[in-house]
Scaffold this active site. Structure first.
Site, short mmCIF file in Angstrom:
data_model
loop_
_atom_site.label_atom_id
_atom_site.label_comp_id
_atom_site.label_asym_id
_atom_site.label_seq_id
_atom_site.Cartn_x
_atom_site.Cartn_y
_atom_site.Cartn_z
N LYS A 58 0.84 -1.21 0.00
CA LYS A 58 0.00 0.00 0.00
C LYS A 58 0.87 1.25 0.00
CE LYS A 58 -3.58 2.05 3.00
NZ LYS A 58 -4.34 1.82 4.26
N CYS A 99 -19.29 6.33 9.15
CA CYS A 99 -19.46 7.28 10.26
C CYS A 99 -20.81 7.18 10.96
CB CYS A 99 -19.27 8.71 9.75
SG CYS A 99 -17.58 9.06 9.20
#
Length: 449
Positions: free
Chosen positions: A35, A260
């Site tokens: 990554k 969220c």
């Protein structure tokens, strides 16, 4: 100042990229070497408009770097922004393991005075615990202080939300920490709200949970509109002119998802209960949203009785447009239920298919265009209001489907347009175009409810 960002997910990576964009020198720490190498080439690990360009430009110009070597990154950092995930546990509480793992690494390796800034969404009181943990575990004779600096970005607009924030909230317990963070953010030219740490933590939760509450409230109103014959879009428009209400988050649909709202509503509800208090409005928000996710499925079962053997086209898989994120997306539990019902599924999403294949690699088919998805389908379900779906000519439904029957969870089309095209159309909080029949002149007529 040397700024280090712990974590390269949505919060950490966007924070690091945007801080470098305004001129700071930033190092992002991650545990995944592959990554890290991709990010050095300007390849973001998640789909987020504008982020790849920020990564490449600022890395090429020397302001932004990435590493797995946390020991060297933390040892001489002036500031460490903690942007790791705080996923929910089975009981709804926030899992802070990643936060404290980072704090242990900082405590083991920091060799100079440092301000640790927690951007991760954490329960009220966590910053106090973090500072206590750091001071108890620091290996060298240095001064460590902790500040709260919650983020307010939204997936799909994260870069804009960060560079052009409506406000910057910093929770501090000293003038020194306040001055450092004001210096970090002075080039943003946005309002800065200074509070103590616990108030800053609560601002984040209260903001997200209020927006989630607003969504669930409108979905409740939409469901009642269907019963009494009102139109929720007209209702929302009429409400929006009141400046006390505004025009945001009034759109009815099949519920919220993402990283969220679901997590933060559950975490605050759990925290309140853990402190002997029940937040009834937040409890209702969670319950309404969970129920709303299955609204289309219930309507389809009522319409058909059984869905066994039906070919169902799914349009949109991500929890909202502009992201490849599937966390808490309504598509996931609905696919599970549709498969249990014996339906045959073909799905389309502009960016979310690769992630969806990790969940359903072989159980459903995937298409590369909306048109391919609709071909030969008995029913179309719309879960995400991507522009590619909203702009689709309604003639495609009549030309490609066996019968043009749409269950639209995002109110992508106008009722009148569906009526004119002879489409059976079920949406949220609006009248339903129920069936088709020929009038005396041979023209298609619609019956609505």
């Amino acid at each position: 100042m040397k700024i280090v960002v712990a974590g390269s997910g949505y919060v950490g990576l966007v924070t690091g990229a945007c801080l470098s964009e305004i001129g700071h020198s930033v190092i992002c720490v991650d545990i995944d070497e592959d990554k890290v190498e991709k990010m050095k080439k300007g390849i973001s690990p998640m789909y987020e408009p504008g982020l790849d360009e920020l990564l490449k430009r600022n890395h090429d110009e020397g302001r932004l770097n990435f590493t797995i070597d946390y020991k060297n990154a933390y040892k001489d950092a002036d500031l460490v922004f903690v942007g790791v995930g705080t996923p929910e546990r089975e009981d709804g509480s926030a899992n802070l393991d990643y936060v404290f793992n980072v704090c242990k690494q900082i405590a083991d390796n920091i060799k100079k005075d440092c301000l640790v800034v927690v951007k991760s969404t954490v329960p009220i009181g966590t910053n106090d615990r973090v500072e206590e943990f750091l001071k108890e575990n620091v290996k060298n004779n240095v001064h460590i202080e902790v500040a709260s600096n919650p983020e307010f970005l939204a997936q799909g607009t994260a870069v804009v939300d960060t560079l052009h924030a409506k406000r910057i909230v910093i929770g501090v317990e000293s003038k020194r920490a306040e001055d450092i963070l004001k210096e970090v953010y002075e080039r943003y030219s946005q309002p800065i709200v200074v509070t103590n740490r616990r108030s800053a933590e609560m601002i984040k939760y209260a903001s997200n949970d209020f927006l989630a509450l607003k969504i669930s409230f409108m979905n409740e109103i939409a469901n009642l509109c269907e019963i009494v014959g009102a139109d929720v879009e007209d209702v929302a428009k009429g409400m929006s002119f009141d400046p006390r209400i505004g025009d945001k988050f009034l759109k009815a649909g099949i519920g919220y998802g993402g990283s969220c709202f679901p997590k933060d509503t559950k975490a605050l509800h759990w925290l309140a209960n853990d402190n002997g208090y029940e937040l009834k409005t937040i409890k209702a928000t969670i319950e309404v949203n969970q129920n709303q996710k299955y609204k289309l499925l219930r309507a389809a079962k009522q319409r058909f009785g059984s869905l066994k053997g039906l070919k169902i086209a799914l349009l949109g898989l991500t929890f909202k447009p502009g992201t490849d994120d599937l966390r808490e997306a309504p598509s996931i539990p609905n696919v599970s239920r549709l498969l249990d019902e014996g339906a045959e599924i073909i799905a389309y999403d502009p960016v979310g298919i690769n992630n969806f294949k990790k969940i359903y690699p072989n159980e459903i088919k995937y298409a590369t265009t909306p048109e391919e998805t609709l071909k030969g389908a008995d029913v179309a379900f719309i879960f995400t209001e991507w522009e590619q779906i909203k702009s689709l000519d309604l003639n495609m439904y009549t030309e490609l489907m066996k019968n043009p029957i749409i269950f639209d969870g995002r109110n992508c089309y106008q009722i009148n347009d569906a009526e004119k095209k002879g489409i059976e159309y079920h949406s949220v909080g609006r009248k339903t175009v129920l069936n088709l029949e020929k009038d005396l002149n041979g023209e298609v007529a619609t019956t609505t409810s």
